[in-house]
Every structure is written in structure tokens, then in C-alpha cells.
Write a protein that holds these residues in place. Structure first.
Motif, PDB file in Angstrom:
ATOM      1  N   ALA A   1      37.721 -15.537 -30.505  1.00  0.00           N
ATOM      2  CA  ALA A   1      36.299 -15.913 -30.461  1.00  0.00           C
ATOM      3  C   ALA A   1      35.564 -14.973 -29.513  1.00  0.00           C
ATOM      4  CB  ALA A   1      36.140 -17.358 -29.988  1.00  0.00           C
ATOM      5  N   ALA A   2      34.420 -14.476 -29.973  1.00  0.00           N
ATOM      6  CA  ALA A   2      33.628 -13.578 -29.139  1.00  0.00           C
ATOM      7  C   ALA A   2      32.162 -13.952 -29.266  1.00  0.00           C
ATOM      8  CB  ALA A   2      33.846 -12.129 -29.562  1.00  0.00           C
ATOM      9  N   THR A   3      31.387 -13.611 -28.243  1.00  0.00           N
ATOM     10  CA  THR A   3      29.941 -13.834 -28.287  1.00  0.00           C
ATOM     11  C   THR A   3      29.234 -12.559 -27.835  1.00  0.00           C
ATOM     12  OG1 THR A   3      29.775 -14.643 -26.016  1.00  0.00           O
ATOM     13  CG2 THR A   3      30.162 -16.303 -27.730  1.00  0.00           C
ATOM     14  N   ILE A   4      28.037 -12.385 -28.357  1.00  0.00           N
ATOM     15  CA  ILE A   4      27.186 -11.283 -27.931  1.00  0.00           C
ATOM     16  C   ILE A   4      25.788 -11.835 -27.694  1.00  0.00           C
ATOM     17  CG2 ILE A   4      26.115  -9.091 -28.559  1.00  0.00           C
ATOM     18  CD1 ILE A   4      28.626  -8.383 -30.077  1.00  0.00           C
ATOM     19  N   THR A   5      25.202 -11.464 -26.567  1.00  0.00           N
ATOM     20  CA  THR A   5      23.812 -11.783 -26.252  1.00  0.00           C
ATOM     21  C   THR A   5      23.046 -10.475 -26.233  1.00  0.00           C
ATOM     22  OG1 THR A   5      24.454 -13.718 -24.974  1.00  0.00           O
ATOM     23  CG2 THR A   5      22.253 -12.829 -24.549  1.00  0.00           C
ATOM     24  N   LEU A   6      21.881 -10.467 -26.888  1.00  0.00           N
ATOM     25  CA  LEU A   6      21.066  -9.261 -26.989  1.00  0.00           C
ATOM     26  C   LEU A   6      19.718  -9.502 -26.336  1.00  0.00           C
ATOM     27  CD1 LEU A   6      20.760  -6.930 -29.958  1.00  0.00           C
ATOM     28  CD2 LEU A   6      18.678  -7.920 -29.083  1.00  0.00           C
ATOM     29  N   THR A   7      19.344  -8.634 -25.415  1.00  0.00           N
ATOM     30  CA  THR A   7      18.013  -8.668 -24.811  1.00  0.00           C
ATOM     31  C   THR A   7      17.306  -7.395 -25.240  1.00  0.00           C
ATOM     32  OG1 THR A   7      18.826  -9.917 -22.927  1.00  0.00           O
ATOM     33  CG2 THR A   7      16.694  -8.836 -22.667  1.00  0.00           C
ATOM     34  N   SER A   8      16.179  -7.557 -25.912  1.00  0.00           N
ATOM     35  CA  SER A   8      15.512  -6.450 -26.577  1.00  0.00           C
ATOM     36  C   SER A   8      14.255  -5.993 -25.857  1.00  0.00           C
ATOM     37  CB  SER A   8      15.143  -6.905 -27.998  1.00  0.00           C
ATOM     38  OG  SER A   8      14.364  -5.938 -28.645  1.00  0.00           O
ATOM     39  N   ALA A   9      13.843  -4.784 -26.177  1.00  0.00           N
ATOM     40  CA  ALA A   9      12.557  -4.280 -25.695  1.00  0.00           C
ATOM     41  C   ALA A   9      11.425  -4.847 -26.544  1.00  0.00           C
ATOM     42  CB  ALA A   9      12.534  -2.765 -25.744  1.00  0.00           C
ATOM     43  N   VAL A  10      11.758  -5.400 -27.718  1.00  0.00           N
ATOM     44  CA  VAL A  10      10.754  -6.018 -28.586  1.00  0.00           C
ATOM     45  C   VAL A  10      10.266  -7.290 -27.916  1.00  0.00           C
ATOM     46  CG1 VAL A  10      10.370  -7.080 -30.836  1.00  0.00           C
ATOM     47  CG2 VAL A  10      11.801  -5.043 -30.654  1.00  0.00           C
ATOM     48  N   THR A  11       8.968  -7.494 -27.879  1.00  0.00           N
ATOM     49  CA  THR A  11       8.416  -8.700 -27.254  1.00  0.00           C
ATOM     50  C   THR A  11       7.884  -9.639 -28.320  1.00  0.00           C
ATOM     51  OG1 THR A  11       6.266  -7.646 -26.974  1.00  0.00           O
ATOM     52  CG2 THR A  11       7.801  -7.492 -25.123  1.00  0.00           C
ATOM     53  N   THR A  12       7.880 -10.908 -27.995  1.00  0.00           N
ATOM     54  CA  THR A  12       7.367 -11.901 -28.921  1.00  0.00           C
ATOM     55  C   THR A  12       5.851 -12.033 -28.751  1.00  0.00           C
ATOM     56  OG1 THR A  12       7.492 -14.204 -29.640  1.00  0.00           O
ATOM     57  CG2 THR A  12       7.953 -13.790 -27.330  1.00  0.00           C
ATOM     58  N   PRO A  13       5.093 -12.026 -29.865  1.00  0.00           N
ATOM     59  CA  PRO A  13       3.635 -12.138 -29.760  1.00  0.00           C
ATOM     60  C   PRO A  13       3.163 -13.554 -29.439  1.00  0.00           C
ATOM     61  CG  PRO A  13       4.281 -11.946 -32.058  1.00  0.00           C
ATOM     62  CD  PRO A  13       5.533 -11.793 -31.239  1.00  0.00           C
ATOM     63  N   VAL A  14       4.035 -14.543 -29.671  1.00  0.00           N
ATOM     64  CA  VAL A  14       3.682 -15.951 -29.416  1.00  0.00           C
ATOM     65  C   VAL A  14       4.834 -16.618 -28.685  1.00  0.00           C
ATOM     66  CG1 VAL A  14       2.191 -16.151 -31.450  1.00  0.00           C
ATOM     67  CG2 VAL A  14       4.617 -16.703 -31.648  1.00  0.00           C
ATOM     68  N   ALA A  15       4.562 -17.752 -28.078  1.00  0.00           N
ATOM     69  CA  ALA A  15       5.620 -18.521 -27.413  1.00  0.00           C
ATOM     70  C   ALA A  15       6.601 -19.045 -28.462  1.00  0.00           C
ATOM     71  CB  ALA A  15       5.013 -19.665 -26.619  1.00  0.00           C
ATOM     72  N   VAL A  16       7.873 -19.025 -28.112  1.00  0.00           N
ATOM     73  CA  VAL A  16       8.926 -19.505 -29.012  1.00  0.00           C
ATOM     74  C   VAL A  16       9.791 -20.473 -28.218  1.00  0.00           C
ATOM     75  CG1 VAL A  16      10.913 -18.851 -30.425  1.00  0.00           C
ATOM     76  CG2 VAL A  16       8.948 -17.308 -30.267  1.00  0.00           C
ATOM     77  N   GLY A  17       9.984 -21.665 -28.763  1.00  0.00           N
ATOM     78  CA  GLY A  17      10.819 -22.659 -28.097  1.00  0.00           C
ATOM     79  C   GLY A  17      12.283 -22.269 -28.105  1.00  0.00           C
ATOM     80  N   ALA A  18      13.056 -22.928 -27.265  1.00  0.00           N
ATOM     81  CA  ALA A  18      14.501 -22.672 -27.192  1.00  0.00           C
ATOM     82  C   ALA A  18      15.164 -22.965 -28.531  1.00  0.00           C
ATOM     83  CB  ALA A  18      15.124 -23.530 -26.098  1.00  0.00           C
ATOM     84  N   ASN A  19      16.106 -22.113 -28.892  1.00  0.00           N
ATOM     85  CA  ASN A  19      16.928 -22.263 -30.095  1.00  0.00           C
ATOM     86  C   ASN A  19      16.102 -22.310 -31.380  1.00  0.00           C
ATOM     87  OD1 ASN A  19      19.237 -22.339 -28.427  1.00  0.00           O
ATOM     88  ND2 ASN A  19      18.844 -24.497 -28.032  1.00  0.00           N
ATOM     89  N   GLN A  20      15.068 -21.488 -31.435  1.00  0.00           N
ATOM     90  CA  GLN A  20      14.206 -21.419 -32.618  1.00  0.00           C
ATOM     91  C   GLN A  20      14.388 -20.130 -33.422  1.00  0.00           C
ATOM     92  OE1 GLN A  20      12.219 -24.077 -33.655  1.00  0.00           O
ATOM     93  NE2 GLN A  20      13.505 -24.987 -32.078  1.00  0.00           N
ATOM     94  N   ILE A  21      15.155 -19.182 -32.898  1.00  0.00           N
ATOM     95  CA  ILE A  21      15.368 -17.910 -33.586  1.00  0.00           C
ATOM     96  C   ILE A  21      16.767 -17.906 -34.202  1.00  0.00           C
ATOM     97  CG2 ILE A  21      15.510 -15.401 -33.357  1.00  0.00           C
ATOM     98  CD1 ILE A  21      13.692 -15.635 -30.892  1.00  0.00           C
ATOM     99  N   SER A  22      16.816 -17.811 -35.533  1.00  0.00           N
ATOM    100  CA  SER A  22      18.106 -17.629 -36.214  1.00  0.00           C
ATOM    101  C   SER A  22      18.370 -16.139 -36.284  1.00  0.00           C
ATOM    102  CB  SER A  22      18.056 -18.204 -37.629  1.00  0.00           C
ATOM    103  OG  SER A  22      17.901 -19.590 -37.590  1.00  0.00           O
ATOM    104  N   ALA A  23      19.574 -15.736 -35.953  1.00  0.00           N
ATOM    105  CA  ALA A  23      19.859 -14.304 -35.922  1.00  0.00           C
ATOM    106  C   ALA A  23      21.259 -13.988 -36.427  1.00  0.00           C
ATOM    107  CB  ALA A  23      19.697 -13.767 -34.505  1.00  0.00           C
ATOM    108  N   ASN A  24      21.361 -12.806 -37.036  1.00  0.00           N
ATOM    109  CA  ASN A  24      22.638 -12.207 -37.417  1.00  0.00           C
ATOM    110  C   ASN A  24      22.665 -10.805 -36.836  1.00  0.00           C
ATOM    111  OD1 ASN A  24      23.709 -14.298 -39.057  1.00  0.00           O
ATOM    112  ND2 ASN A  24      22.346 -13.683 -40.699  1.00  0.00           N
ATOM    113  N   LEU A  25      23.702 -10.508 -36.079  1.00  0.00           N
ATOM    114  CA  LEU A  25      23.908  -9.174 -35.537  1.00  0.00           C
ATOM    115  C   LEU A  25      25.142  -8.613 -36.223  1.00  0.00           C
ATOM    116  CD1 LEU A  25      23.220  -6.949 -33.441  1.00  0.00           C
ATOM    117  CD2 LEU A  25      24.778  -8.134 -31.869  1.00  0.00           C
ATOM    118  N   THR A  26      24.951  -7.543 -36.989  1.00  0.00           N
ATOM    119  CA  THR A  26      26.047  -6.944 -37.737  1.00  0.00           C
ATOM    120  C   THR A  26      26.521  -5.700 -37.003  1.00  0.00           C
ATOM    121  OG1 THR A  26      25.097  -7.767 -39.804  1.00  0.00           O
ATOM    122  CG2 THR A  26      26.740  -6.022 -39.978  1.00  0.00           C
TER     123      THR A  26
END
Length: 161
Positions: free
Chosen positions: A62-87
Motif C-alpha cells: 500500500a502506498a500513498t501520494i500527496t500532491l501540492t500544486s502551483a495551480v490555485t483554486t479560484p473558489v473555496a473548496v471544502g474538505a474531501n471535495q476533489i476526486s483525483a487520479n494520479l497516473t
């Protein structure tokens, strides 16, 4: 005289056992990924782009990856609201996908942080987000955002133990 010999031998055996147990308590963890973090550059089209930091952890397969991006969100986003796939591309061919719906609460203008995203790895896997295809796909409020990695990870791909 036999009793006097048995006691020191028993004490020595207990001492050896105690040292062995103490050694187990300080033994290193079962699995590790190297490097623990890497950077890469992503292009998310009209959403922007830039450098991102990827942080990986491993526990067995089992492995996990956390990504912190230079892309910023234009609006507020609540916790656990972004579904993501990192390939990530495997050095030996093929891909491994890390996925999840995990993000901290983000204020408008915050860098997008996603993860931990969960995936399965094998010992010796060498994984990099740089390949021909969408490396990161996110769905935020029903809107799809696709990001291509434009550079290899630095200092190098994640290699799992």
C-alpha cells in the motif's frame, strides 16, 4: 553447586532475550520509498500550471501520494471535495494509478493540495508522473481538470521497497 550454575545461566538467557526484544522495538520500518518527495512541472491548460511537490509513503504494497500544486483554486473548496487520479508511469512499462477523494479545505487562491491518494505498488516499482498522457485528473464541483506532467520528477522517480 548445580543451583549456583543454573541461576547465572538463566539470568544470561533472560538478558539475551531482553536485548533481542529491545532490538525488535528499534528495528527499522518494513518498507520505504525513495525519494520521499519529488517535484515536477504540470500543465493544467486554462487552469494554469507550474511546479508541484509530490510526497510518497509506503506500507508494504500500500502506498500513498500527496500532491501540492502551483495551480490555485479560484473558489473555496471544502474538505474531501476533489476526486483525483494520479497516473504514474512504471519504469518497466505500464502505469499505476493513485486515486481518492482527499483534500484539505481550501480557500480561494490557495494552492491545490490533493491526497493522500491511495495506490498499490510492488517491490522495485519505479514510478514517475512524466509520460505521454494525462498525469493528474481532478473533478471539482463536477468540472474536470486534466494536467499533463511536462517534466520528469526531480530528484528522480519514486522507487518502492
Amino acid at each position: 553447586m548445580r543451583k549456583s550454575i543454573r541461576r547465572p545461566v538463566a539470568r544470561a538467557a533472560l538478558a539475551v532475550g531482553a536485548v533481542a526484544v529491545a532490538g525488535l522495538a528499534f528495528a527499522p520500518g518494513a518498507a520505504a520509498v525513495s525519494p520521499g518527495s519529488a517535484t515536477a512541472t504540470y500543465d493544467c491548460g486554462t487552469w494554469g500550471g507550474g511546479s508541484a511537490t509530490l510526497t510518497a509513503t509506503q506500507s508494504g504494497t500500500a502506498a500513498t501520494i500527496t500532491l501540492t500544486s502551483a495551480v490555485t483554486t479560484p473558489v473555496a473548496v471544502g474538505a474531501n471535495q476533489i476526486s483525483a487520479n494520479l497516473t504514474l508511469a512504471k519504469g518497466a512499462g505500464g502505469t499505476t494509478v493513485f486515486s481518492g477523494k482527499a483534500n484539505p479545505a481550501l480557500n480561494a487562491g490557495d494552492p491545490v493540495t490533493i491526497g493522500p491518494l491511495n495506490g498499490t505498488v510492488a517491490s522495485g516499482d519505479s514510478l514517475d508522473s512524466y509520460f505521454a498522457g494525462t498525469a493528474l485528473s481532478m473533478t471539482i464541483f463536477g468540472v474536470s481538470v486534466n494536467c499533463d506532467a511536462t517534466t520528469s520528477q526531480a530528484p528522480g522517480p519514486f522507487v518502492f521497497d
